[in-house]
Design an enzyme around this catalytic site. Sequence first.
Site, PDB file in Angstrom:
ATOM      1  N   GLY A 152      -9.239   6.318  -1.928  1.00 44.22           N
ATOM      2  CA  GLY A 152     -10.385   5.549  -2.420  1.00 44.22           C
ATOM      3  C   GLY A 152     -11.358   6.432  -3.185  1.00 44.22           C
ATOM      4  O   GLY A 152     -11.084   7.609  -3.434  1.00 44.22           O
ATOM      5  N   PHE A 153     -12.474   5.844  -3.536  1.00 42.30           N
ATOM      6  CA  PHE A 153     -13.460   6.549  -4.362  1.00 42.30           C
ATOM      7  C   PHE A 153     -14.006   7.788  -3.644  1.00 42.30           C
ATOM      8  O   PHE A 153     -13.747   8.933  -4.070  1.00 42.30           O
ATOM      9  CB  PHE A 153     -14.564   5.548  -4.730  1.00 42.30           C
ATOM     10  CG  PHE A 153     -15.845   6.159  -5.190  1.00 42.30           C
ATOM     11  CD1 PHE A 153     -15.858   7.192  -6.118  1.00 42.30           C
ATOM     12  CD2 PHE A 153     -17.063   5.699  -4.698  1.00 42.30           C
ATOM     13  CE1 PHE A 153     -17.056   7.755  -6.544  1.00 42.30           C
ATOM     14  CE2 PHE A 153     -18.250   6.244  -5.113  1.00 42.30           C
ATOM     15  CZ  PHE A 153     -18.251   7.280  -6.023  1.00 42.30           C
ATOM     16  N   ASP A 198      -3.486   5.561   3.351  1.00 42.86           N
ATOM     17  CA  ASP A 198      -4.164   4.571   2.522  1.00 42.86           C
ATOM     18  C   ASP A 198      -3.199   3.416   2.257  1.00 42.86           C
ATOM     19  O   ASP A 198      -1.997   3.648   2.056  1.00 42.86           O
ATOM     20  CB  ASP A 198      -4.593   5.217   1.192  1.00 42.86           C
ATOM     21  CG  ASP A 198      -5.761   4.483   0.550  1.00 42.86           C
ATOM     22  OD1 ASP A 198      -6.841   5.074   0.413  1.00 42.86           O
ATOM     23  OD2 ASP A 198      -5.586   3.299   0.179  1.00 42.86           O
ATOM     24  N   GLY A 258      -7.975   1.616  -2.732  1.00 42.51           N
ATOM     25  CA  GLY A 258      -7.680   2.943  -3.280  1.00 42.51           C
ATOM     26  C   GLY A 258      -6.561   2.884  -4.304  1.00 42.51           C
ATOM     27  O   GLY A 258      -5.831   1.894  -4.381  1.00 42.51           O
ATOM     28  N   TYR A 288     -19.975  -7.556   6.216  1.00 42.23           N
ATOM     29  CA  TYR A 288     -19.749  -6.116   6.054  1.00 42.23           C
ATOM     30  C   TYR A 288     -20.661  -5.319   6.985  1.00 42.23           C
ATOM     31  O   TYR A 288     -20.210  -4.429   7.722  1.00 42.23           O
ATOM     32  CB  TYR A 288     -19.968  -5.723   4.593  1.00 42.23           C
ATOM     33  CG  TYR A 288     -19.729  -4.272   4.324  1.00 42.23           C
ATOM     34  CD1 TYR A 288     -18.463  -3.719   4.504  1.00 42.23           C
ATOM     35  CD2 TYR A 288     -20.755  -3.438   3.900  1.00 42.23           C
ATOM     36  CE1 TYR A 288     -18.242  -2.371   4.265  1.00 42.23           C
ATOM     37  CE2 TYR A 288     -20.542  -2.088   3.656  1.00 42.23           C
ATOM     38  CZ  TYR A 288     -19.287  -1.563   3.842  1.00 42.23           C
ATOM     39  OH  TYR A 288     -19.061  -0.235   3.606  1.00 42.23           O
TER      40      TYR A 288
END
Length: 323
Positions: A10-11, A31, A36, A149
């Site tokens: 991912g980032f 992952d 990602g 979230y």
Amino acid sequence: MHVLVTGGAGFIGSHLVERLLAEGHTVTVLDDFSGGRPENLAAVLDHPRLRLLRGDVTDPHIRSAALDGIDTVFHLAAVVGVPRVLADPLRTLQVNVLGTERMLAACAQRGLPICLASSSEVYGKGVRWPAAEDDDLRLGPPTSPRWAYAVSKLLDEHLALAWARHGLPVRIVRYFNVYGPRADPAGYGYVIARFLDQALRGEPLTVYGDGRQTRSFIYVSDAVEGTLRAGTHPAAVGKIFNIGRAEEISIRELAEKVRTITGRPVPIRFVPLPEAYGPGFEDLPRRVPDVRQARTLLGFEARVTLEEGLKRTWEWWRACRRV
Ligand code: UDP
């Protein structure tokens, strides 16, 4: 050390992986490539000390394979970013809660330290700003999916601290609007990635609402530094750390800064919130971290200014889009 980074493609995860490899560690990435991308690891894919596993953290077989030989864990795998959460609140809750619960239990079984990625979103609308780690929280109702979230990450934090009472060495980092190369304009690190992408295409910058809402942005290399310090410092065990930069900017000013830095005088288009997110969405008017705990206990201070970080991110966008 042999380090497991879940969400390592991912980032933020991919930047953490590069840094760990550069420091001489062996790294396993787990992952599922839902958010990602393999391209995020392009610079290190052939690295002899990198092991890449594709799979879901909730799958017991892949989790067990991933944890084989591991000394410490950075658990970043999650559904992140407002658009993805709004698109699928159920998956957000399932991945973020079940995945973390099982990873914590697996670490406890093996006696492995774990650093958990949480989010400033847990402060919700905030009781006071700048917000400190032990401040009260103020969330909206479950009828608004945005809060799925925050609730998932909050439950993760509770689970982690409950495991800590059973002797598991856990650390928690709460990220405040991280941005930089590889941020996904459709995912986390949304607004800056979107503005740069729009500037590059010569499209108007879409400022949601009146643009007076503020955020505090932290460049990804700083976020990685804060994560590493929290994940390795003995004084960090059982604690939560805001990983952010105290400087605050309105989204309108951010759009203006993007125009200046990119040298692309694209117009700014104000988009009403219901048009941007659908009806009933509550945008947060303000979010800014109290950074004293990370400074005092970890000696951590974000160093990259917004101007510098925007310049670096813009250069990366241009190179990656080849314009
Ligand atoms: N935002 C905006 N234009 C966009 C995307 C986001 O004005 O194209 C605003 C968004 O409404 C919010 C801020 O930028 O006020 C930060 O949004 P982001 O999704 O990056 O992070 P978060 O809302 O989680 O802080």
